[in-house]
Design a protein around this motif. Structure first.
Motif, PDB file in Angstrom:
ATOM      1  N   GLU A  84       0.650  -1.272   0.018  1.00 12.62           N
ATOM      2  CA  GLU A  84      -0.028  -0.006   0.050  1.00 12.62           C
ATOM      3  C   GLU A  84       0.966   1.199   0.034  1.00 12.62           C
ATOM      4  N   LEU A  85       2.269   1.060  -0.093  1.00 11.85           N
ATOM      5  CA  LEU A  85       2.943   2.411   0.143  1.00 11.85           C
ATOM      6  C   LEU A  85       2.574   3.536  -1.050  1.00 11.85           C
ATOM      7  N   GLU A  86       2.449   3.173  -2.227  1.00 11.74           N
ATOM      8  CA  GLU A  86       2.244   4.219  -3.322  1.00 11.74           C
ATOM      9  C   GLU A  86       0.788   5.044  -2.999  1.00 11.74           C
ATOM     10  N   ASP A  87      -0.052   4.432  -2.082  1.00  7.62           N
ATOM     11  CA  ASP A  87      -1.353   4.855  -1.849  1.00  7.62           C
ATOM     12  C   ASP A  87      -1.341   5.662  -0.476  1.00  7.62           C
ATOM     13  N   LYS A  88      -0.436   5.680   0.308  1.00  5.37           N
ATOM     14  CA  LYS A  88      -0.310   6.473   1.577  1.00  5.37           C
ATOM     15  C   LYS A  88       0.601   7.464   1.257  1.00  5.37           C
ATOM     16  N   PRO A  89       0.118   9.095   1.634  1.00  7.12           N
ATOM     17  CA  PRO A  89       0.946  10.167   1.377  1.00  7.12           C
ATOM     18  C   PRO A  89       2.137   9.900   2.396  1.00  7.12           C
ATOM     19  N   MET A  90       2.115   9.005   3.524  1.00  5.86           N
ATOM     20  CA  MET A  90       2.967   9.280   4.667  1.00  5.86           C
ATOM     21  C   MET A  90       4.442   8.632   4.016  1.00  5.86           C
ATOM     22  N   PHE A  91       4.117   7.597   3.227  1.00  7.23           N
ATOM     23  CA  PHE A  91       4.955   6.643   2.781  1.00  7.23           C
ATOM     24  C   PHE A  91       5.626   6.802   1.343  1.00  7.23           C
TER      25      PHE A  91
END
Length: 237
Positions: A84-91
């Motif tokens: 899910e990294l690309e979907d999370k602004p934090m990551f």
């Protein structure tokens, strides 16, 4: 998951295995009960030099993005789902340029059973160092002066994936484990295909996990104030 881990030693062995160029003077002491918000040792490749300099640095466990108002957001970001990294602004930004390796000796996981949760200690069967894939960020404290040496906070998170094999019988998630070859590619800040490197590491993680051993340990590990070698000993009875 992964919410507690063990670092029995920090320093020379990791420097050799991961070919670290610079080792910080203020690395955390060994710990048998590392918890979120604790200071941990991480390996990163600094892109400020050519070629990049590989560093072993202290970091707060729990990612604090540059745009955060205060560090408290990091207490909820000690793990990040690799899918899910690309979907999370934090990551998202860290995946592209700020990838880290978090060395460990092993980690704890709690298995749900009819009478409650049972802690397990999971580690390489040959007691070799364990490497987690992670991300890091730098956060500048707006309340501190520019010449304050403590104004910058380095923080990190550990990536996870679906657990399979015998680890899947303990918990449904497990860290993304790295072998030294994958660690080199993962750390390289000059690559422009971070997702491909991550997918290769995710795919290889179950093979690494097959070499792990695990054992039931005592419930004392559930208290973050407990920190000594007895925590990784087999539970009595």
């Amino acid at each position: 998951m992964c919410g507690r881990f063990v670092v029995a030693e920090v320093g020379s062995e990791l420097v050799g295995m991961l070919r670290v160029d610079v080792q910080a003077d203020d690395l955390p002491a060994p710990s048998f009960n590392v918890a979120p918000t604790d200071t941990v040792a991480i390996v990163l490749d600094s892109a400020k030099t050519e070629p990049p300099t590989r560093r072993l640095e202290p970091a707060r466990w729990g990612l604090v993005p540059a745009w955060a108002k205060d560090p408290s957001v990091g207490s909820r970001a000690f793990n990040a789902r690799s899918e899910e990294l690309e979907d999370k602004p934090m990551f998202r930004a860290a995946l592209q340029k700020r990838r880290a390796v978090i060395p460990a000796s092993g980690y704890y996981e709690w298995k749900r059973e009819a009478d409650g949760k049972t802690p397990h200690y999971i580690h390489p069967a040959d007691d070799s160092p364990l490497f987690f894939a992670g991300l890091y960020e730098w956060w500048k404290d707006p309340a501190k002066a520019d010449d304050d040496p403590t104004r910058w906070l380095l923080s990190c998170t550990i990536l996870t994936r679906d657990a399979i094999g015998h680890l899947g019988s303990i918990h449904d998630r497990m860290p993304v484990f790295l072998d030294p070859d994958h660690a080199d590619a993962w750390l390289d800040p000059t690559i422009d295909h971070a997702r491909d490197v991550l997918d290769a590491a995710v795919d290889a993680a179950p093979v690494i996990a097959e070499t792990f051993a695990d054992r039931v340990v005592g419930k004392a590990v559930g208290n973050v104030r407990n920190d000594d070698p007895s925590l990784i000993e087999p539970a009595e009875g």
